[in-house]
Write a protein that holds these residues in place. Structure first.
Motif, PDB file in Angstrom:
ATOM      1  N   LEU A 161      -4.677  30.425  16.171  1.00  0.00           N
ATOM      2  CA  LEU A 161      -4.788  30.641  17.721  1.00  0.00           C
ATOM      3  C   LEU A 161      -3.533  30.184  18.438  1.00  0.00           C
ATOM      4  O   LEU A 161      -3.199  30.729  19.336  1.00  0.00           O
ATOM      5  CB  LEU A 161      -5.995  29.770  17.839  1.00  0.00           C
ATOM      6  N   GLN A 169      -0.918  32.639  18.649  1.00  0.00           N
ATOM      7  CA  GLN A 169      -1.097  33.739  19.376  1.00  0.00           C
ATOM      8  C   GLN A 169      -0.717  33.434  21.024  1.00  0.00           C
ATOM      9  O   GLN A 169      -0.627  34.249  21.767  1.00  0.00           O
ATOM     10  CB  GLN A 169      -2.549  34.076  19.069  1.00  0.00           C
ATOM     11  N   SER A 219      -7.268  28.235  25.716  1.00  0.00           N
ATOM     12  CA  SER A 219      -5.938  28.293  25.897  1.00  0.00           C
ATOM     13  C   SER A 219      -5.462  28.061  27.297  1.00  0.00           C
ATOM     14  O   SER A 219      -4.298  27.877  27.671  1.00  0.00           O
ATOM     15  CB  SER A 219      -5.430  29.866  25.670  1.00  0.00           C
TER      16      SER A 219
HETATM   17  C1  LIG Z   1      -8.292  33.061  22.854  1.00  0.00           C
HETATM   18  O1  LIG Z   1      -8.101  33.257  24.120  1.00  0.00           O
HETATM   19  C2  LIG Z   1      -6.975  34.164  24.387  1.00  0.00           C
HETATM   20  C3  LIG Z   1      -6.320  33.965  25.834  1.00  0.00           C
HETATM   21  O2  LIG Z   1      -7.654  34.161  26.681  1.00  0.00           O
HETATM   22  C4  LIG Z   1      -6.916  35.494  24.020  1.00  0.00           C
HETATM   23  O3  LIG Z   1      -5.771  36.418  24.063  1.00  0.00           O
HETATM   24  C5  LIG Z   1      -7.247  35.369  22.377  1.00  0.00           C
HETATM   25  O4  LIG Z   1      -7.412  36.560  21.877  1.00  0.00           O
HETATM   26  C6  LIG Z   1      -8.413  34.505  22.112  1.00  0.00           C
HETATM   27  N1  LIG Z   1      -8.555  34.142  20.741  1.00  0.00           N
HETATM   28  C7  LIG Z   1      -9.728  34.430  19.964  1.00  0.00           C
HETATM   29  C8  LIG Z   1      -9.948  34.314  18.671  1.00  0.00           C
HETATM   30  O5  LIG Z   1     -10.855  34.729  20.687  1.00  0.00           O
END
Ligand SMILES: *[C@@H]1O[C@H](CO)[C@@H](O)[C@H](O)[C@H]1NC(C)=O
Ligand SMILES: *[C@@H]1O[C@H](CO)[C@@H](O)[C@H](O)[C@H]1NC(C)=O
Ligand SMILES: *[C@@H]1O[C@H](CO)[C@@H](O)[C@H](O)[C@H]1NC(C)=O
Ligand SMILES: *[C@@H]1O[C@H](CO)[C@@H](O)[C@H](O)[C@H]1NC(C)=O
Ligand SMILES: *[C@@H]1O[C@H](CO)[C@@H](O)[C@H](O)[C@H]1NC(C)=O
Length: 516
Positions: free
Chosen positions: A10, A13, A424
């Motif tokens: 995560l 990302q 995040s």
């Molecule tokens: C976590 O949050 C971020 C930003 O909001 C998003 O881009 C991402 O896809 C999310 N990841 C998951 C696994 O939900």
């Protein structure tokens, strides 16, 4: 361990939203990194082992006082799960932990009764467990929970007797724990106790004027100033006891913790720039000037005249003990507008009318920063650098700790645990605020430590359990703790295993944060 690797993925990302790469080595080795909590917000066990009721135990039971009708009776049951929580901190790699001592647990009747040895025992076990893991206890004596008996007997902060009670409580704690505790905070965020307790009435003892709201009878015009006066002198009493009886031998430091917003002028006008100075005086210097210079700030004395209490010669003598450090709790920034020369539309929720400042989080419809789940809390990282610089300049670079900084998430039935764990927004907030702190340090600010509010999701005062500040998610039904992405981020930062470093080509190194 599976969770940790999920966190890592995560985190990777998230790269684009982080402005820069932070490095533990940008901070001195002796720098304290920790998390912060307070007794009423996490301990629960509100009647266990002879603890008495605190003003919060009673206040939360009155319908309408807490948004979701909840209370801290159980909270996150830290009283019974402290070993697990120490383990969570150890796994983060922090070297310090800021927590508070529940006054009614240690002295159920204040100075009018016996010491509760079960209470002393609990904090001994906690402190020993922390030290065993290399985590320095950073202890707040009063984080708002006061034995209700003291409110009933004489009205706590409105009565000078509180100075004697607080001094007695402090003495008991220094004697019991001071061989191992090297950092003491007398009182947490006195201005919120005072403003919410005696101006708006949102906190116990729930006093305010009729004009301001539905409360216990009070006087919003005078009581906050009287309460603050007793807070300041109670601090001085405790410091005096520490200096005289304990400090030489125990070799610790003692200070106070303030909640300090930063303010930006709403309009590009000298009057609004002066309004910013007044706001800082009425909020920050109100408490710190007397402790450090022995007088209320000149701006306050001028505007309030005889409404402001004065310090007698004997009280000034007491204040000479000052403090060793200033703790700053900083979350956000607001715009300030002048109301001396411009018309302002005050409502009852504008704190301290007498400063003639009006606050808003928007300029021409644009918020001061990215909004969070908490009303008026926006993400404005440069505010941390600015408030630190203000305190540094005004108080001659007295050593400072950032004793709280953190990010609230809203929590209702529509928000899934997965979303809460993928915090995040918090990672972004924390890394950018820490970055801003490195700028202040580069400019010479004597910052000695940084504590994230909070270790775990917990009871957030009048918001109950509807706001979550934790690095660890808590399921409020099962009380299970689970690391959020931000826990993984903090751990990687602290242990220097920052996975972002290798992927970091896009980002600049921190410490080059651009202020507005
Ligand atoms: C976590 O949050 C971020 C930003 O909001 C998003 O881009 C991402 O896809 C999310 N990841 C998951 C696994 O939900
Ligand atoms: C609570 O107080 C009672 C009465 O003083 C005492 O007998 C008992 O041992 C105390 N309990 C604890 C856990 O200390
Ligand atoms: C006092 O409380 C107000 C309102 O929350 C806050 O804006 C201000 O920064 C606080 N200041 C201090 C010194 O506690
Ligand atoms: C402070 O503000 C209140 C409310 O506007 C007002 O009634 C009071 O007179 C003011 N106090 C002083 C000293 O100006
Ligand atoms: C939850 O979602 C429903 C349906 O989308 C919506 O009507 C409701 O207002 C939401 N509740 C909260 C507390 O956000």
């Amino acid at each position: 361990m599976k969770r940790a690797s999920v966190g890592l993925v995560l985190l990777l990302q998230l790269m684009p939203s982080i402005n820069c790469i932070l490095d533990r080595s940008q901070f001195p080795d002796s720098f304290l990194f920790g998390t912060a909590t307070s007794s009423y917000q996490i301990e629960g066990a509100y009647l266990a082992d002879n603890k008495s009721l605190s003003i919060w135990d009673l206040f939360t039971k009155i319908p309408g006082n807490i948004r979701d009708g909840s209370n801290g009776d159980i909270a996150v049951d830290h009283y019974h799960r402290y070993m697990e929580d120490v383990e969570l901190m150890h796994s983060l790699g922090v070297n310090s932990y800021r927590f508070s001592i529940s006054w009614p647990r240690v002295l159920p009747s204040g100075r009018f009764g016996e010491i509760n040895h079960a209470g002393i025992e609990f904090y001994n076990k906690l402190i020993n467990a922390l030290i065993h893991k290399g985590i320095q206890p950073f202890v707040t004596l009063n984080h708002w929970d006061i034995p209700q008996e003291l409110e009933n007997r004489y009205g706590t902060w409105l009565n000078p007797q509180i100075q004697e009670d607080f001094g007695y409580f402090a003495d008991v704690c220094f004697r019991a724990f001071g061989d191992r505790v090297k950092y003491w905070v007398t009182i947490n965020e006195p201005n919120l106790t005072v403003l919410f307790g005696y101006f708006t009435g949102q906190y116990p003892p729930h006093h305010c004027s009729k004009l301001v709201g539905e409360c216990q009878p009070g006087d919003s015009k005078t009581e906050p100033y009287i309460a603050a006066h007793n807070v300041i002198l109670s601090h001085a009493t405790a410091v005096g006891i520490y200096r005289k009886k304990y400090q030489v031998e125990q070799k610790g430091m003692i200070g106070i913790v303030l909640n300090a917003f930063w303010y930006e002028p709403l309009r590009n006008l000298p009057a609004d720039r002066l309004a910013v100075q007044r706001a800082l005086s009425f909020y920050v210097a109100w408490i710190l000037d007397p402790i450090i210079y022995g007088e209320y700030p000149p701006e306050m004395r001028k505007l309030l005249g005889s409404s402001l209490p004065t310090f007698s010669l004997e009280e000034k003598k007491k204040l000479e003990n000052k403090l060793d450090f200033i703790g700053i709790n900083h979350y956000t920034t607001l715009y300030a507008k002048d109301c001396m020369f411009s018309p302002c539309d005050f409502d009852s929720h504008q704190w301290l009318w007498n400063a003639s400042v009006w606050f808003t989080a928007e300029r021409n419809g644009i918020p001061v920063g990215v909004p969070t789940a908490m009303p008026r809390f926006h993400v404005v990282p440069y505010g941390l650098e600015k408030i630190v610089s203000y305190v540094k300049e005004r108080y001659n670079n007295t050593p400072m700790f950032i004793t709280e900084n953190g990010y609230p998430q809203g929590s209702n039935h529509n928000v899934s645990t997965e979303d809460l764990i993928n915090d995040s927004g918090r990672v972004e907030y924390l890394s950018n605020y820490l970055d801003s702190l490195t700028v202040a340090m580069k400019h010479g600010a004597d910052i000695r430590g940084y504590f994230i509010w909070s270790l775990l999701d917990n009871f957030e005062w009048s918001f109950g359990y509807t706001l979550r500040f934790g690095l660890y998610h808590v399921d409020f039904n099962t009380l299970e703790r689970m690391p959020k992405l931000s826990a993984e981020w903090y751990k990687q930062f602290l242990t220097g295993t920052n996975a972002l470093k290798e992927k970091g080509s896009k980002s600049q190194k921190c410490g080059t944060y651009v202020t507005n």
